[in-house]
Motif scaffolding. Sequence first.
Motif, PDB file in Angstrom:
ATOM      1  N   ARG A 187       0.830  -1.199   0.000  1.00 37.23           N
ATOM      2  CA  ARG A 187       0.000   0.000   0.000  1.00 37.23           C
ATOM      3  C   ARG A 187       0.872   1.259   0.000  1.00 37.23           C
ATOM      4  N   TRP A 219       0.992   4.322  -2.708  1.00 33.11           N
ATOM      5  CA  TRP A 219       0.881   5.725  -2.318  1.00 33.11           C
ATOM      6  C   TRP A 219       2.085   6.525  -2.803  1.00 33.11           C
ATOM      7  N   LEU A 240      -2.529  12.173  -3.669  1.00 41.86           N
ATOM      8  CA  LEU A 240      -2.760  11.676  -2.319  1.00 41.86           C
ATOM      9  C   LEU A 240      -3.470  12.719  -1.477  1.00 41.86           C
ATOM     10  N   GLU A 271      -3.472  10.314   3.631  1.00 41.98           N
ATOM     11  CA  GLU A 271      -2.655   9.278   2.996  1.00 41.98           C
ATOM     12  C   GLU A 271      -1.181   9.689   2.962  1.00 41.98           C
TER      13      GLU A 271
END
Length: 153
Positions: A8, A12, A21, A25
């Motif tokens: 993940r 990102w 983003l 995040e």
Amino acid sequence: MVHGKCDRARQWASLGLDDELSSFERALLENHLDSCASCAKFHAEIGALTSALRAAPHEPFAGIVLGRVRRRVHMRLAPAAAAMAVAAVGLGNSVSRFAQHVDVSPDAASAAVPDTMNVSTSIALQAQRARTAAHIRPRGPRSLRGGPVLSKP
């Protein structure tokens, strides 16, 4: 092997290069990069690659030209195809003449060769019916529940 959190974080990192983003995040990514050296290295490498690609001069695109492929049917096959067609017609004619002289009625065919599949199936069905009838006995007066009663063998 990349763990779920690292996977993940790497997604990102890629989205962060294009400013896609959210602030939440981005904070999660920075927190993960502080604790994971391999993701921090990945973030630095992908950032450098993206910067190099964006700094490179644009190349003109002339398009892709594919040559046209034409296939020709060879005329050498035409005589062979004609010969096969003539042979098929001749064979069909011979078979039809032979069939006129042979009795192919259903009664003649069944008398010549017994159908063993139907005979064995019929015997198996009769045996099954006999076993079922032996286990079912009729009741005297009709009950409210109805239906036959199965006896234990």
